[in-house]
Design a protein around this motif. Structure first.
Motif, mmCIF file in Angstrom:
data_model
loop_
_atom_site.group_PDB
_atom_site.id
_atom_site.type_symbol
_atom_site.label_atom_id
_atom_site.label_comp_id
_atom_site.label_asym_id
_atom_site.label_seq_id
_atom_site.Cartn_x
_atom_site.Cartn_y
_atom_site.Cartn_z
ATOM 1 N N GLU A 230 -4.051 -9.673 54.586
ATOM 2 C CA GLU A 230 -3.319 -8.681 54.711
ATOM 3 C C GLU A 230 -3.022 -8.462 56.396
ATOM 4 O O GLU A 230 -4.337 -8.090 57.032
ATOM 5 C CB GLU A 230 -3.535 -7.591 54.042
ATOM 6 C CG GLU A 230 -3.416 -7.765 52.342
ATOM 7 C CD GLU A 230 -3.583 -6.553 51.719
ATOM 8 O OE1 GLU A 230 -4.175 -5.541 52.389
ATOM 9 O OE2 GLU A 230 -3.451 -6.499 50.543
ATOM 10 N N GLN A 231 -1.991 -8.553 56.767
ATOM 11 C CA GLN A 231 -1.839 -8.107 58.302
ATOM 12 C C GLN A 231 -0.821 -7.235 58.492
ATOM 13 O O GLN A 231 0.008 -7.068 57.657
ATOM 14 C CB GLN A 231 -1.546 -9.505 59.058
ATOM 15 C CG GLN A 231 -2.717 -10.501 58.955
ATOM 16 C CD GLN A 231 -2.186 -11.607 59.948
ATOM 17 O OE1 GLN A 231 -1.000 -11.935 60.169
ATOM 18 N NE2 GLN A 231 -3.404 -12.815 60.278
ATOM 19 N N TYR A 232 -0.876 -6.609 59.845
ATOM 20 C CA TYR A 232 0.472 -5.544 60.169
ATOM 21 C C TYR A 232 0.975 -6.194 61.213
ATOM 22 O O TYR A 232 0.646 -6.429 62.132
ATOM 23 C CB TYR A 232 -0.150 -4.181 60.240
ATOM 24 C CG TYR A 232 -0.847 -3.689 59.125
ATOM 25 C CD1 TYR A 232 -0.195 -2.613 58.552
ATOM 26 C CD2 TYR A 232 -2.167 -3.741 58.780
ATOM 27 C CE1 TYR A 232 -0.648 -2.177 57.162
ATOM 28 C CE2 TYR A 232 -2.703 -3.205 57.724
ATOM 29 C CZ TYR A 232 -1.921 -2.386 56.899
ATOM 30 O OH TYR A 232 -2.313 -1.673 55.743
ATOM 31 N N THR B 281 1.433 -10.144 54.069
ATOM 32 C CA THR B 281 0.473 -11.003 53.294
ATOM 33 C C THR B 281 0.476 -12.655 53.752
ATOM 34 O O THR B 281 1.694 -13.126 53.725
ATOM 35 C CB THR B 281 0.276 -11.024 51.889
ATOM 36 O OG1 THR B 281 0.397 -9.617 51.449
ATOM 37 C CG2 THR B 281 -0.748 -11.665 51.240
ATOM 38 N N VAL B 282 -0.566 -13.037 54.387
ATOM 39 C CA VAL B 282 -0.533 -14.459 54.871
ATOM 40 C C VAL B 282 -1.491 -15.168 53.900
ATOM 41 O O VAL B 282 -2.653 -14.877 53.993
ATOM 42 C CB VAL B 282 -0.977 -14.614 56.437
ATOM 43 C CG1 VAL B 282 -1.010 -15.965 56.881
ATOM 44 C CG2 VAL B 282 -0.150 -13.435 57.181
ATOM 45 N N PRO B 283 -0.573 -16.213 53.204
ATOM 46 C CA PRO B 283 -1.533 -17.221 52.345
ATOM 47 C C PRO B 283 -2.307 -18.185 53.210
ATOM 48 O O PRO B 283 -1.744 -18.734 54.147
ATOM 49 C CB PRO B 283 -0.491 -17.872 51.412
ATOM 50 C CG PRO B 283 0.601 -17.755 52.362
ATOM 51 C CD PRO B 283 0.644 -16.569 53.043
ATOM 52 N N LEU C 12 -18.435 -14.083 53.100
ATOM 53 C CA LEU C 12 -18.181 -13.668 54.254
ATOM 54 C C LEU C 12 -16.880 -13.745 54.956
ATOM 55 O O LEU C 12 -16.448 -13.879 56.118
ATOM 56 C CB LEU C 12 -19.045 -14.895 55.300
ATOM 57 C CG LEU C 12 -20.456 -15.058 55.328
ATOM 58 C CD1 LEU C 12 -21.077 -16.050 56.122
ATOM 59 C CD2 LEU C 12 -21.258 -13.630 55.366
ATOM 60 N N LEU C 13 -15.900 -13.454 53.736
ATOM 61 C CA LEU C 13 -14.486 -13.518 54.272
ATOM 62 C C LEU C 13 -14.180 -11.744 55.105
ATOM 63 O O LEU C 13 -15.108 -11.183 54.589
ATOM 64 C CB LEU C 13 -13.848 -13.206 52.919
ATOM 65 C CG LEU C 13 -13.643 -14.857 52.429
ATOM 66 C CD1 LEU C 13 -12.616 -14.915 51.212
ATOM 67 C CD2 LEU C 13 -13.052 -15.820 53.398
ATOM 68 N N PRO C 14 -13.519 -11.823 55.974
ATOM 69 C CA PRO C 14 -13.429 -10.465 56.493
ATOM 70 C C PRO C 14 -12.778 -9.427 55.604
ATOM 71 O O PRO C 14 -12.368 -9.635 54.625
ATOM 72 C CB PRO C 14 -12.495 -10.831 57.628
ATOM 73 C CG PRO C 14 -11.622 -12.010 57.386
ATOM 74 C CD PRO C 14 -12.616 -12.884 56.469
ATOM 75 N N ALA C 15 -12.511 -8.063 55.950
ATOM 76 C CA ALA C 15 -12.214 -7.084 55.051
ATOM 77 C C ALA C 15 -10.872 -7.046 54.837
ATOM 78 O O ALA C 15 -10.396 -6.685 53.654
ATOM 79 C CB ALA C 15 -12.621 -5.604 55.757
ATOM 80 N N ASN C 16 -9.864 -7.789 55.597
ATOM 81 C CA ASN C 16 -8.516 -7.917 55.260
ATOM 82 C C ASN C 16 -8.384 -9.009 54.379
ATOM 83 O O ASN C 16 -7.052 -9.507 54.090
ATOM 84 C CB ASN C 16 -7.738 -7.877 56.261
ATOM 85 C CG ASN C 16 -7.990 -9.115 57.149
ATOM 86 O OD1 ASN C 16 -8.935 -9.622 57.293
ATOM 87 N ND2 ASN C 16 -6.939 -9.709 57.866
#
Length: 275
Positions: free
Chosen positions: A20-22, A30-32, A67-71
């Motif tokens: 998820e990005q802004y 949302t970027v797959p 270890l994936l980032p929070a987004n």
């Protein structure tokens, strides 16, 4: 009678990861990155996850380690020794049951000696202070490094020595699964052989190895199975023996294109249908 067949360690079923990005104006998008990727790794085997940059290989590896980032938002299922494990459980396994062998030697702390980093890794793996020093020296010796290397800083190491130190740190907790993320780019041919041979020995000693790489040719030297990925999807899984001749045993056109593009196969360019 006890079965001698290798036990299943890791199973990834239909894993999808979106970020998820802004954008400007705080509009969310949302970027797959990964779409329904699947693979498995058993004890005593090397599974090569092969594909070009952007195929989602490293994201899958980081998902396995929690270890994936929070987004990041993930769907699908990851199983460890047959049981489903969530991201929090996977993070607890990392460093003990699972370990990452990273691509870059920048993962070493430039301000700390090898010994300090090795002792910290030993303590994180469950060794007490009294045994951490001995375990650190033992781990370096297992990678062909002298105990005197413990006194050096990373900038004093050659590239090959630094990668051996990374391997020693990754194996400090005797993990059942090692994820090697692009361990060979930029290395001289003899160093590539040495790195891959170390991974093969790790598997032969009883662990499973997931080798993430875009270099199909070297991977075929040590892998038992190859999983081909492209654009965030796994296209097929094939035994190493399928990469022979013109690749007629391979099911997917893209897998055949990767095989035929190797130097020994004449650098054949992929056709438009290799997708």
């Amino acid at each position: 009678m006890t079965s001698s067949l290798p036990h299943q360690l890791l199973e990834v079923h239909d894993l999808s990861v979106h970020f998820e990005q802004y954008d400007r104006g705080l509009r969310r998008r949302t970027v797959p990155a990964v779409e329904q990727m699947s693979l498995s790794v058993r004890e005593r085997e090397v599974v090569a996850l092969v594909g070009a940059s952007g195929a989602g290989k490293s994201i899958l590896g980081h998902a396995v380690l929690g270890l994936l980032p929070a987004n990041a938002r993930e769907r699908g299922e990851i199983r460890w020794r047959g049981a489903p494990v969530g991201a929090a459980q996977r993070r607890r396994l990392a460093g003990t049951q699972t370990a990452l062998l990273p691509q870059s030697v920048s993962h070493l702390d430039p301000t700390a000696t090898v010994g300090a980093q090795a002792r910290r890794a030993a303590r994180l793996a469950g060794h007490g202070r009294r045994t951490a020093r001995a375990r650190a020296a033992e781990a370096l010796r297992a990678q062909g490094l002298a105990e005197s290397v413990l006194r050096l800083h990373p900038y004093e190491l050659s590239g090959g020595m630094a990668r051996r130190v990374l391997t020693a740190l990754a194996l400090m907790g005797d993990p059942a699964l090692v994820i090697a993320d692009e361990p060979t780019p930029g290395l001289a041919p003899e160093s590539v052989v040495a790195v891959l041979d170390r991974l093969r020995r790790i598997a032969d000693a009883g662990s499973g190895v997931l080798l993430i790489t875009h270099e199909l040719g070297p991977a075929l030297r040590v892998a038992d199975r190859v999983v081909v990925a492209r654009r965030g999807r796994t296209l097929e899984e094939a035994p190493v023996g399928a990469f022979a001749g013109s690749g007629q045993a391979l099911e997917h056109a893209y897998s055949r294109a990767l095989w035929r593009a190797l130097p020994q196969n004449g650098f054949e360019l992929p056709r438009a249908d290799a997708c």
